[in-house]
Design an enzyme around this catalytic site. Structure first.
Site, PDB file in Angstrom:
ATOM      1  N   GLU A   1     -12.062   3.108   5.401  1.00  0.00           N
ATOM      2  CA  GLU A   1     -10.691   3.289   6.416  1.00  0.00           C
ATOM      3  C   GLU A   1     -10.974   5.011   6.715  1.00  0.00           C
ATOM      4  OE1 GLU A   1      -6.296   1.850   7.281  1.00  0.00           O
ATOM      5  OE2 GLU A   1      -6.672   3.058   5.501  1.00  0.00           O
TER       6      GLU A   1
ATOM      7  N   GLU B   1       0.849  -1.304  -0.059  1.00  0.00           N
ATOM      8  CA  GLU B   1      -0.032  -0.161   0.172  1.00  0.00           C
ATOM      9  C   GLU B   1       0.953   1.318   0.138  1.00  0.00           C
ATOM     10  OE1 GLU B   1      -3.517   2.083   2.780  1.00  0.00           O
ATOM     11  OE2 GLU B   1      -2.414   0.521   3.419  1.00  0.00           O
TER      12      GLU B   1
END
Length: 264
Positions: A240, A143
């Protein structure tokens, strides 16, 4: 239709962690993710998933001492044994939880550190982890994260992640594309996701600025949701973000997508 997973690290903080599974299911989520499962017995987490009809979508490899500010250990040559132990631990948890993808947070490069050594260590660690996870039927993700929220984070752009994937040469290494982070670092969200769709295994969201729920900032989420459908994205989208007030009060954006609560 896009499938959304509640990130239980960020959402429902008004509840104790193990109670967040029920809150997410009651709100109509069918998937959950969170940073780390390792503070709880895997069987206890698996029971919450079963009880509330939830899919464990994602968790991270162990990432060092989080409370002390560490954000991954994969770039540090002296910690390769620790990294490999973490891969084994993640496989054990993912197997019990039925989780089919695990993310590697690569770490913050200290000022003055050898960037070439960090890159070589990272590639070696990713190759090892991708192979080990493939044997367990689990995808490995990396990520890119913005350097405003985490100064010095080593992996911070989509192109850098794709280059790492090419260099490692594994068929089991993919991008976790966080819309919030990439809006800050590079923008051009819709085009970037479409151009790299085959190598994006997971998407996460939050609005910018503020990292709050969709509709609170500059990102055109109604357009992006339609775009993800139109280009055939088949993965999950992890929520998130930091709710502006409570999680429940900020879920207006989610109303068109919620499922009916289903409990065993």
């Amino acid at each position: 239709m896009v499938q959304f997973a509640a990130n239980l690290t960020m959402l429902y903080n008004e509840h104790a962690f193990l109670d967040r599974f029920a809150a997410a299911a009651d709100a109509g989520f069918r998937g959950v993710e969170y940073l780390f499962p390792y503070d709880f017995p895997a069987d206890a987490l698996a029971e919450r998933l079963r009880q509330h009809g939830l899919t464990q979508v994602l968790h991270n490899l162990p990432a060092g001492n989080w409370a002390a500010g560490e954000r991954g250990i994969a770039i540090f040559p002296e910690r390769q044994a620790e990294f490999r132990d973490g891969v084994a631990r993640a496989i054990d948890y993912a197997g019990t939880l039925g989780c089919q993808q695990v993310n590697c947070l690569v770490g913050v490069l200290p000022a003055g550190a050898d960037a070439d050594a960090a890159r070589d260590t990272l590639m070696d660690n990713l190759a090892y982890a991708a192979d080990a996870l493939a044997g367990a039927g689990i995808k490995l993700l990396i990520e890119p994260i913005n350097t405003r929220d985490i100064p010095g984070f080593y992996l911070n752009r989509t192109g850098q992640a794709l280059d790492l994937i090419d260099r490692v040469g594994s068929g089991n290494l993919f991008v976790q594309y966080d819309i919030y982070h990439m809006q800050i670092m590079e923008g051009d969200l819709a085009r970037s996701i479409e151009a790299n769709l085959a190598r994006i295994a997971h998407v996460q969201l939050a609005d910018n600025p503020g990292r709050n729920e969709p509709g609170t900032g500059e990102i055109n989420y109604p357009f992006l949701f339609k775009h993800l459908d139109a280009i055939g994205y088949g993965g999950w989208v992890g929520c998130e973000y930091k709710p502006k007030t409570t999680t429940a009060e900020g879920l207006g954006w989610f109303a068109p997508f919620r499922a009916e609560p289903a409990h065993a």
